[in-house]
Structure formats: C-alpha cells, structure tokens
Write a protein that holds these residues in place. Sequence first.
Motif, mmCIF file in Angstrom:
data_model
loop_
_atom_site.group_PDB
_atom_site.id
_atom_site.type_symbol
_atom_site.label_atom_id
_atom_site.label_comp_id
_atom_site.label_asym_id
_atom_site.label_seq_id
_atom_site.Cartn_x
_atom_site.Cartn_y
_atom_site.Cartn_z
ATOM 1 N N THR A 1 0.836 -1.201 0.000
ATOM 2 C CA THR A 1 0.000 0.000 0.000
ATOM 3 C C THR A 1 0.866 1.244 0.000
ATOM 4 O OG1 THR A 1 -1.714 -1.163 1.236
ATOM 5 C CG2 THR A 1 -1.807 1.235 1.267
ATOM 6 N N LYS B 1 -2.646 -1.242 -3.563
ATOM 7 C CA LYS B 1 -3.646 -0.242 -3.186
ATOM 8 C C LYS B 1 -2.939 1.101 -3.034
ATOM 9 C CE LYS B 1 -5.403 0.036 1.106
ATOM 10 N NZ LYS B 1 -6.244 -0.220 2.301
ATOM 11 N N ARG C 1 -8.542 -0.215 -6.801
ATOM 12 C CA ARG C 1 -7.286 -0.167 -6.034
ATOM 13 C C ARG C 1 -7.025 1.207 -5.424
ATOM 14 N NH1 ARG C 1 -3.129 -1.629 -10.325
ATOM 15 N NH2 ARG C 1 -4.611 -0.413 -11.521
ATOM 16 N N GLU D 1 -8.339 4.308 -3.027
ATOM 17 C CA GLU D 1 -9.250 4.790 -1.992
ATOM 18 C C GLU D 1 -8.932 6.261 -1.752
ATOM 19 O OE1 GLU D 1 -9.084 2.484 1.591
ATOM 20 O OE2 GLU D 1 -9.370 0.601 0.519
#
Length: 156
Positions: free
Chosen positions: A3, A30, A64, A66
């Motif tokens: 991430t 992500k 993927r 946010e």
Amino acid sequence: MKTGIFVGTFNPFTIGHDSIVTRALPLFDKLVIGVVGDHVQKPGIPPAAERIEAIRALYADEPRIEVKAYFGLAVDFARSEGARFIVKGVRSVKDFEYEREQADVNRQLTNGEVETILLYSEPQYASVSSSMVRELQHFGVDVSSYLPSRNTDISK
C-alpha cells in the motif's frame, strides 16, 4: 498487500496530480489518496468532503484507489493505512529539496519503516500547480484543461 499513500490538500486536484496517481498505481496493490482534512485553515479551501468526492468520482472505476481525509502527519496516516510508502510528485528543484527534507524526517520518525517515493512530473505538467489553477479561476479563466477528466485508462 503493498500500500502507498499520496497526500495533499488537492485544492484543486490537477492533471499533474492525476499523472502521479496514474504512474504510481502500478507500484502498489492499493493507493490511498489522503486529502488534508478540514483542520487546516486556508482561505477559500473547499471542505474536505467536497474535495474527496471529486477525487472519488474521478477514480470510481478503479478499485485499487481509496480516497480519505487525513489529519496530522503523513507518516501517521501511512501507519494507519498499513502503508510503507508515501508517494510525492516533484516539479522542480525547489520541490525536490522540500520533499527530500520531508522524506528524511519521515524516515527518522518511523525508524525507516516508511519510505518516500518521488515521482518527477511529466514535462508538460511541470508548471501546473493547484495555486496557479486557483489564481486563473479567480480571474475568470477557463481552467478545464488543467483538471483531469476520466477518459483515459489508468490500469496500465
């Protein structure tokens, strides 16, 4: 899961920001776009919820990505998201020096657990900044060419 976070006020989110997101996305499973929350008092800044919704709409078809508000230090936000990487865009030598200093401090604060990845702006976006876009808007200039629209595939 690998991430990364990409943080800023994003007032407004420009084609330069979009370019960084598009280029960073293949590096991570992500990518969390962290929008500075309403605790920052800057004249004329729209509420965080407005900025977040605009960015979410832009990436609605990309699971993927946010988009969230964050408060405090970027490294604390990174930790809360389980991210080991902070992505930053660099347009100039001035940006580079500032971001290098921030990266050094962030590494110290996290004992090396959070790294900063600097992505240089594409040449055509080197002069695009949120403050420049806001100034042009103030004088009634159409700034749509500086704002992203989702008509390109970011899944590269």
